[in-house]
Design an enzyme around this catalytic site. Sequence first.
Site, mmCIF file in Angstrom:
data_model
loop_
_atom_site.group_PDB
_atom_site.id
_atom_site.type_symbol
_atom_site.label_atom_id
_atom_site.label_comp_id
_atom_site.label_asym_id
_atom_site.label_seq_id
_atom_site.Cartn_x
_atom_site.Cartn_y
_atom_site.Cartn_z
ATOM 1 N N CYS A 64 46.802 3.544 -2.923
ATOM 2 C CA CYS A 64 48.016 4.351 -3.037
ATOM 3 C C CYS A 64 47.986 5.115 -4.343
ATOM 4 O O CYS A 64 47.359 4.684 -5.309
ATOM 5 C CB CYS A 64 49.275 3.505 -2.923
ATOM 6 S SG CYS A 64 49.346 2.147 -4.070
ATOM 7 N N HIS A 66 49.340 9.332 -6.053
ATOM 8 C CA HIS A 66 50.156 10.539 -5.980
ATOM 9 C C HIS A 66 49.272 11.750 -5.686
ATOM 10 O O HIS A 66 48.179 11.867 -6.248
ATOM 11 C CB HIS A 66 50.894 10.758 -7.303
ATOM 12 C CG HIS A 66 51.750 9.604 -7.686
ATOM 13 N ND1 HIS A 66 51.308 8.597 -8.521
ATOM 14 C CD2 HIS A 66 53.008 9.280 -7.333
ATOM 15 C CE1 HIS A 66 52.270 7.702 -8.665
ATOM 16 N NE2 HIS A 66 53.313 8.096 -7.961
ATOM 17 N N GLU A 84 39.324 4.418 -6.069
ATOM 18 C CA GLU A 84 39.844 3.054 -6.230
ATOM 19 C C GLU A 84 38.937 1.988 -5.635
ATOM 20 O O GLU A 84 38.712 0.953 -6.245
ATOM 21 C CB GLU A 84 41.234 2.914 -5.582
ATOM 22 C CG GLU A 84 42.351 3.460 -6.414
ATOM 23 C CD GLU A 84 43.721 3.107 -5.875
ATOM 24 O OE1 GLU A 84 43.907 2.006 -5.308
ATOM 25 O OE2 GLU A 84 44.625 3.941 -6.018
ATOM 26 N N GLU A 111 60.100 7.191 -4.306
ATOM 27 C CA GLU A 111 59.003 7.957 -3.737
ATOM 28 C C GLU A 111 59.238 8.379 -2.298
ATOM 29 O O GLU A 111 59.835 7.652 -1.509
ATOM 30 C CB GLU A 111 57.697 7.157 -3.828
ATOM 31 C CG GLU A 111 57.290 6.911 -5.264
ATOM 32 C CD GLU A 111 55.923 6.307 -5.424
ATOM 33 O OE1 GLU A 111 55.309 6.550 -6.475
ATOM 34 O OE2 GLU A 111 55.449 5.589 -4.513
#
Length: 174
Positions: A64, A66, A84, A111
């Site tokens: 996860c 942005h 990641e 969010e």
Amino acid sequence: MSEVILVNSKDEVLGVLDKMEAHHNGILHRAFSVLVYNSKGEMLIQKRASDKYHSGGLWTNACCSHQQMGESSEEAAKRRLKEEIGIDAKPEFLYKFIYKAELDNNLTEFEYDHVLTCTTDQKPMLNPEEVEDFKYVNVKSLMLDIQQNPDDYTFWFKQIMENLQSKMMLEVES
């Protein structure tokens, strides 16, 4: 400086802001979460690095982050999966939702989360700055563990799994 895309309740772009300022002040911004499954239908979950700026040491979805200005959710998800957990996949949009949560370190996540999904049998190569562990789990067992041990999981991941459970129940009933 890392920026987030500010949006309104219709997911329309309003501008950009420093990520930490958005989290300190609880300002609505765009984010994404990726659900990764293997060919057995098991979900890949990761344990966030303990020293992350929030929710460190908690289990969550595979990836996860942005989006960057001008970047689609699919492009952002593909980029972050590689950064990641070292997986090169092509996530596809599933749905989006808004959540707000007070987190540790006096931060607030507010969010507009775009949830994406993909299937791959690639072995994760963890970035230790982001992730300290991973595992593949049966989705029904995962949902049960979230109910029994909710404090082991990130707020947004619990919301995503609740949404998925509701969707699965609707599909079974139809």
